[in-house]
Motif scaffolding. Structure first.
Motif, PDB file in Angstrom:
ATOM      1  N   LEU A  26      -6.195   5.363  -9.493  1.00  0.00           N
ATOM      2  CA  LEU A  26      -6.361   4.254 -10.435  1.00  0.00           C
ATOM      3  C   LEU A  26      -7.420   4.587 -11.479  1.00  0.00           C
ATOM      4  CD1 LEU A  26      -6.089   1.266  -7.953  1.00  0.00           C
ATOM      5  CD2 LEU A  26      -4.353   2.049  -9.584  1.00  0.00           C
ATOM      6  N   ALA A  61      -4.994  -2.499  -8.258  1.00  0.00           N
ATOM      7  CA  ALA A  61      -3.952  -1.963  -9.145  1.00  0.00           C
ATOM      8  C   ALA A  61      -3.280  -3.071  -9.946  1.00  0.00           C
ATOM      9  CB  ALA A  61      -2.920  -1.193  -8.330  1.00  0.00           C
ATOM     10  N   ALA A  76      -3.491   4.301   0.623  1.00  0.00           N
ATOM     11  CA  ALA A  76      -3.838   3.066  -0.082  1.00  0.00           C
ATOM     12  C   ALA A  76      -3.866   1.926   0.924  1.00  0.00           C
ATOM     13  CB  ALA A  76      -2.812   2.773  -1.175  1.00  0.00           C
ATOM     14  N   ASP A  77      -4.665   0.901   0.620  1.00  0.00           N
ATOM     15  CA  ASP A  77      -4.683  -0.306   1.446  1.00  0.00           C
ATOM     16  C   ASP A  77      -4.460  -1.515   0.541  1.00  0.00           C
ATOM     17  OD1 ASP A  77      -7.146  -0.854   0.199  1.00  0.00           O
ATOM     18  OD2 ASP A  77      -8.306  -0.063   1.880  1.00  0.00           O
ATOM     19  N   ASP A 102      -6.563  -1.832  -2.547  1.00  0.00           N
ATOM     20  CA  ASP A 102      -6.116  -0.954  -3.634  1.00  0.00           C
ATOM     21  C   ASP A 102      -4.964  -1.588  -4.406  1.00  0.00           C
ATOM     22  OD1 ASP A 102      -7.950   1.156  -3.011  1.00  0.00           O
ATOM     23  OD2 ASP A 102      -6.598   1.821  -1.412  1.00  0.00           O
ATOM     24  N   LEU A 131     -14.026   1.280 -10.360  1.00  0.00           N
ATOM     25  CA  LEU A 131     -13.322   2.563 -10.298  1.00  0.00           C
ATOM     26  C   LEU A 131     -14.303   3.731 -10.374  1.00  0.00           C
ATOM     27  CD1 LEU A 131     -10.283   1.742 -12.588  1.00  0.00           C
ATOM     28  CD2 LEU A 131     -10.317   1.885 -10.090  1.00  0.00           C
ATOM     29  N   ALA A 135      -6.346   6.323  -3.485  1.00  0.00           N
ATOM     30  CA  ALA A 135      -5.781   5.393  -4.450  1.00  0.00           C
ATOM     31  C   ALA A 135      -6.792   5.030  -5.529  1.00  0.00           C
ATOM     32  CB  ALA A 135      -5.282   4.143  -3.738  1.00  0.00           C
ATOM     33  N   ALA A 136      -8.049   4.853  -5.152  1.00  0.00           N
ATOM     34  CA  ALA A 136      -9.073   4.509  -6.151  1.00  0.00           C
ATOM     35  C   ALA A 136      -9.206   5.624  -7.190  1.00  0.00           C
ATOM     36  CB  ALA A 136     -10.412   4.238  -5.480  1.00  0.00           C
ATOM     37  N   PRO A 187       0.814  -1.222   0.000  1.00  0.00           N
ATOM     38  CA  PRO A 187       0.000   0.000   0.000  1.00  0.00           C
ATOM     39  C   PRO A 187       0.848   1.274   0.000  1.00  0.00           C
ATOM     40  CG  PRO A 187      -0.980  -1.615   1.456  1.00  0.00           C
ATOM     41  CD  PRO A 187       0.351  -2.182   1.026  1.00  0.00           C
TER      42      PRO A 187
END
Length: 197
Positions: free
Chosen positions: A129, A65, A57-58, A61, A105, A125-126, A38
């Motif tokens: 992406l 990715a 991010a986790d 994510d 997304l 993060a989403a 992450p």
């Protein structure tokens, strides 16, 4: 990677650069993954601009990715034409999980600037992406999408922008991967000719 492998030799669209660099976060040859945690994913997204500098991010994510990256790699592999002697016999099938990942997304269609565009909703993060996914439509619009390819040398699979006039490049670098492939083919032909009958 040498500079030719990185840039492809001429001016490239911002969207194509983002897509190429994202796919190249996995260096198959060296077995290194720039987005494998992450923290590293958040750092990569922040450094490339698709997300704010304070992106969080986790693991979900990271998983998303990786699905997006490998789906894009497969799509770019399909850009090798049937006339390319080094191309696979049949175009690769896109992974089913790619469509599911794209559906998760946060993207929205806008006509605000006079031309249709996909824009990411939210941050994190989403959102970063989603910006990468939106780059696919930008790349298609500017003509660079079909030129985004993956090196056909199976120990490499490096993404590159095919800037050749006839869009026939098969390898990220003729000097490195093209030479490896041709040398292997030559040795195989030679073994076949010299094999006892």
């Amino acid at each position: 990677m040498d500079e030719q492998r990185r840039t492809g030799g001429r001016a490239e669209s911002t969207a194509a650069l983002l897509l190429r660099d994202f796919v190249n976060t996995l260096d198959v040859e060296c077995a290194t993954d720039a987005i494998d945690t992450p923290a590293r994913l958040a750092e990569w997204l922040a450094a490339r601009g698709p997300a704010s500098p304070r992106v969080h991010a986790d693991q979900a994510d990271v998983d998303l990715a990786r699905i997006l990256r490998e789906g894009l790699r497969t799509a770019m592999l399909a850009h090798h034409g049937p006339g390319d002697p080094a191309s696979p016999l049949a175009p690769p099938t896109l992974p089913e999980e790619l469509e599911r990942a794209l559906g998760r997304l946060p993207l929205r269609l806008t006509l605000a600037d006079g031309a249709p565009a996909l824009i990411p909703l939210g941050g994190g993060a989403a959102g970063g992406l989603a910006r990468i996914a939106a780059a696919v439509t930008e790349s298609a619009a500017d003509g660079s999408w079909p030129r985004l390819k993956v090196c056909l040398e199976d120990t490499c699979l490096w993404a590159f922008l095919d800037t050749s006039k006839n869009r026939s490049r098969s390898w990220c670098s003729m000097r490195v991967c093209g030479n490896r492939t041709k040398t292997r083919a030559y040795r195989a032909r030679r073994r076949t000719r010299t094999a006892p009958r």
